[in-house]
Design an enzyme around this catalytic site. Sequence first.
Site, PDB file in Angstrom:
ATOM      1  N   HIS A 192      -1.221   0.680  -0.407  1.00 32.19           N
ATOM      2  CA  HIS A 192       0.242   0.771  -0.398  1.00 32.19           C
ATOM      3  C   HIS A 192       0.828  -0.437   0.326  1.00 32.19           C
ATOM      4  O   HIS A 192       0.328  -0.850   1.374  1.00 32.19           O
ATOM      5  CB  HIS A 192       0.659   2.063   0.309  1.00 32.19           C
ATOM      6  CG  HIS A 192       2.122   2.354   0.270  1.00 32.19           C
ATOM      7  ND1 HIS A 192       2.822   2.510  -0.904  1.00 32.19           N
ATOM      8  CD2 HIS A 192       3.037   2.525   1.276  1.00 32.19           C
ATOM      9  CE1 HIS A 192       4.103   2.775  -0.630  1.00 32.19           C
ATOM     10  NE2 HIS A 192       4.253   2.776   0.683  1.00 32.19           N
ATOM     11  N   ASN A 246       9.377   1.785   4.773  1.00 36.18           N
ATOM     12  CA  ASN A 246       8.719   2.290   3.571  1.00 36.18           C
ATOM     13  C   ASN A 246       9.719   2.331   2.416  1.00 36.18           C
ATOM     14  O   ASN A 246      10.902   2.042   2.594  1.00 36.18           O
ATOM     15  CB  ASN A 246       8.127   3.677   3.838  1.00 36.18           C
ATOM     16  CG  ASN A 246       7.014   4.027   2.875  1.00 36.18           C
ATOM     17  OD1 ASN A 246       6.668   3.254   1.986  1.00 36.18           O
ATOM     18  ND2 ASN A 246       6.442   5.208   3.035  1.00 36.18           N
TER      19      ASN A 246
END
Length: 339
Positions: A286, A306
């Site tokens: 990620h 994020n």
Amino acid sequence: MAIVYGAILFQIILIACAEFPPEWHAWKATHSISYESEHEERRRHVVWQQNQEYIDQHNKYKEQFGYTLEMNKFGDMSNAEFAELMMCVQDYNHHGNLTESLLADNKFKGRVREYQAPATVSLPETVDWRTGGAVTHVKDQLRCGCSYAFAAVGALEGAAALARGRTASLSEQNVLDCSVPYGNHGCSCEDVNNAFMYVIDNGGLDTTSSYPYVSRQYYCKFKSSGVGATATGIVTISSGDESSLESALATAGPVAVYIDASHSSFQFYKYGVLNVPNCSRSKLSHAMILIGYGTTSSKKYWLLKNSWGPNWGISGYIKMSRGMSNQCGIATYASFPTL
């Protein structure tokens, strides 16, 4: 007869609803979730219960762990399903030196250099580029595994804001649709550096307002009239070197990083300093934007933005362990663009 039938049907509906706890119905309502069949709802409810039990068990010992978990919009997905949808594991162990690895690809030649920390600069104890005016609002990639696009765009937004003195939201959809010739593939996990190269060669990236996000790949619709920022090069961090990463973040601005986010603790993170000793340093899944660092209760942390919306984590952000031998691979594959 119709009244009796209606009453019986109403009782059946009440009984069916009573099989699920009110917390389940509240969670579905909060996240606007529905299912195509009763069978699918029952299956998802079982997963949701298992996740809730995991969260509750962890939070009994949250003081020892140092971070808290919370049920969120990913609650009806197993960790394996979550990882398959939102991320993709890539093994960076074979990359060795990131700069050399990129320069082995002709498209990066003349555009990449490795970060060299200034010898005379004293770094601050705390950095938070939100207060430095280099971070835009928290975004949401939705059900598209394109964290690379959000990380690349976030790093470019930071560089542009520091150069101009103001922030401007740039288009992840532009990267999603148009960087395919550079090796990216829409909603599949790909490379922030491919995205940077697209922006460099393309002469810029459109703003979000001129090229809105739709969470799936379409044909390229870039418009030069909509450009919000340009780039001229890429700066890489020596692989695994947290000290260089810290220096680059403090002196240059936000950095795009990859981490191993495959653990359930990341899926349901709420606040605190995430510490996952068994994280991989090479199998990364990620991409995020590193925007700060600091210390809280004697725990050193990295602060990352994020791309799962403002209701995940600390209003869309996460604190991860810093100075723990490159935990979760945060310094393994890190880079940022130059204007």
